[in-house]
Design a protein around this motif. Structure first.
Motif, short mmCIF file in Angstrom:
data_model
loop_
_atom_site.label_atom_id
_atom_site.label_comp_id
_atom_site.label_asym_id
_atom_site.label_seq_id
_atom_site.Cartn_x
_atom_site.Cartn_y
_atom_site.Cartn_z
N GLY A 199 54.00 35.83 7.23
CA GLY A 199 54.43 36.30 8.54
C GLY A 199 53.26 36.73 9.40
O GLY A 199 52.11 36.34 9.17
N ARG A 200 53.52 37.55 10.39
CA ARG A 200 52.51 37.97 11.35
C ARG A 200 51.52 38.95 10.71
O ARG A 200 51.91 39.87 9.99
N VAL A 201 50.23 38.72 11.00
CA VAL A 201 49.17 39.57 10.47
C VAL A 201 48.16 39.84 11.58
O VAL A 201 47.98 39.03 12.49
N SER A 202 47.51 40.98 11.50
CA SER A 202 46.50 41.35 12.49
C SER A 202 45.12 40.91 12.02
O SER A 202 44.93 40.52 10.86
N LEU A 203 44.14 41.02 12.93
CA LEU A 203 42.75 40.74 12.53
C LEU A 203 42.33 41.69 11.43
O LEU A 203 41.64 41.29 10.48
N LEU A 204 42.76 42.94 11.52
CA LEU A 204 42.45 43.91 10.48
C LEU A 204 43.03 43.49 9.14
O LEU A 204 42.38 43.63 8.09
N ASP A 205 44.23 42.93 9.15
CA ASP A 205 44.87 42.47 7.91
C ASP A 205 44.06 41.35 7.25
O ASP A 205 44.05 41.24 6.01
N LEU A 206 43.40 40.53 8.06
CA LEU A 206 42.66 39.39 7.50
C LEU A 206 41.53 39.83 6.58
O LEU A 206 41.11 39.06 5.71
N PHE A 207 41.04 41.05 6.76
CA PHE A 207 39.98 41.54 5.89
C PHE A 207 40.45 41.68 4.44
O PHE A 207 39.63 41.71 3.52
N ALA A 208 41.76 41.82 4.24
CA ALA A 208 42.34 41.99 2.91
C ALA A 208 41.72 43.19 2.18
O ALA A 208 41.49 43.14 0.96
N GLY A 209 41.43 44.24 2.94
CA GLY A 209 40.89 45.45 2.35
C GLY A 209 39.39 45.45 2.17
O GLY A 209 38.82 46.47 1.77
N ARG A 210 38.74 44.35 2.44
CA ARG A 210 37.29 44.27 2.28
C ARG A 210 36.59 44.68 3.58
O ARG A 210 37.23 44.82 4.61
N HIS A 211 35.27 44.84 3.52
CA HIS A 211 34.53 45.29 4.69
C HIS A 211 34.05 44.14 5.58
O HIS A 211 33.76 44.36 6.77
N GLN A 212 33.92 42.95 5.03
CA GLN A 212 33.38 41.83 5.79
C GLN A 212 34.40 40.71 5.88
O GLN A 212 35.11 40.41 4.93
N LEU A 213 34.42 40.05 7.05
CA LEU A 213 35.34 38.95 7.30
C LEU A 213 34.61 37.82 8.00
O LEU A 213 33.93 38.03 9.00
N ILE A 214 34.74 36.61 7.46
CA ILE A 214 34.20 35.40 8.07
C ILE A 214 35.38 34.54 8.50
O ILE A 214 36.24 34.21 7.68
N VAL A 215 35.43 34.17 9.78
CA VAL A 215 36.53 33.35 10.29
C VAL A 215 35.97 32.04 10.83
O VAL A 215 35.20 32.03 11.79
N TYR A 216 36.37 30.94 10.22
CA TYR A 216 35.98 29.61 10.70
C TYR A 216 37.13 29.01 11.50
O TYR A 216 38.26 28.92 11.02
#
Length: 262
Positions: free
Chosen positions: A69-86
């Motif tokens: 379902g719907r997720v935020s940019l914060l959710d995409l981190f999955a609890g980690r500190h770094q996020l790479i989005v391609y």
């Protein structure tokens, strides 16, 4: 010996390098190795400079569609500190739709290493497109891709420079505050896919003790955190046997280097 020629594809003359003795080949290899090591050191220095780039706060509350379902940019981190989005191009109007994503983006996807190694360095990798989740799920199953892949629902792609062309954005999370730390596109994207190349564009880097990072950044012993992709355990101590093996390997490498200089 002189260089040899033969007709290559299309009938054009293909001028090959000279064929030499093993001894002469070793001399040529060592001469080139000097330049290759200089290139490696320059790459490491560039990554160190990248870790010192300023950050910009992400103010917008971006929303995506995920498998649940719907997720935020914060959710995409999955609890980690770094996020790479391609930003991958898979949507109506893209060549190959709906059976395939963009050919270039598909090549990038084919090269992505197992994300467990990134996760072990507090980093999450996510692909993002405008295709519905049902189409993304079907494409991933067909192509054998397993990385998280979400649907863009708002102005995320336009705001981060990937609405008309592919690109990789890097973010850092401090509590619930999100910062954009880096962006790479065009030919810069062609090196992406390997664990090390992804980590080298993050603000924390590979997080190994040899790296030139700002004071206080997390760092652990080189090699020691490496593991099989199905054996990473959160907050686990390095395997003692692997520490012994990697220590022995490092010692042998240093000894070989010392012998070459003597």
């Amino acid at each position: 010996m002189t260089a040899t020629t033969e007709n290559g594809k299309g009938g054009q003359a293909m001028h090959k390098p000279a064929v030499v003795s093993q001894q002469a080949w070793e001399v040529a290899r060592r001469e080139l190795l000097v330049k290759e090591k200089a290139h490696t050191r320059a790459r490491d220095a560039l990554a160190a400079e990248r870790r010192r780039m300023p950050w910009v706060v992400v103010e917008e509350n971006y929303v995506f569609e995920g498998t649940e379902g719907r997720v935020s940019l914060l959710d995409l981190f999955a609890g980690r500190h770094q996020l790479i989005v391609y930003r991958a191009f898979y949507e109506p109007g893209v060549f190959g739709w709906p059976e395939h994503a963009c050919r270039g983006c598909s090549m990038v996807a084919d090269q992505v290493a197992h994300v467990a190694h990134l996760n072990a360095r507090d980093t999450t990798l996510v692909f993002a497109s405008r295709a519905p989740q049902a189409d993304i799920a079907r494409l991933k199953a067909r192509m054998g891709w397993t990385m998280p892949w979400v649907t863009i629902t708002d102005s995320f792609d336009k705001d981060f420079g990937v609405d008309e062309w592919h690109g990789t954005n890097v973010f850092y999370r401090d509590g619930e505050r999100i910062f954009r730390t880096y962006f790479i596109n065009n030919r810069g994207d062609e090196q992406m896919g390997g664990t090390w190349n992804y980590l080298d564009i993050t603000p924390l880097g590979r997080q190994e003790v040899w790296e030139d990072s700002p004071e206080g950044y997390p760092q652990t012993a080189t090699y020691k955190w490496w593991n099989w992709n199905d054996a990473y355990v959160a907050d686990a101590e390095p395997d003692k046997k692997w520490v012994e093996v990697s220590d022995a390997g490092e010692a042998a490498f240093r000894a070989e280097g010392a012998n070459e200089k003597s």
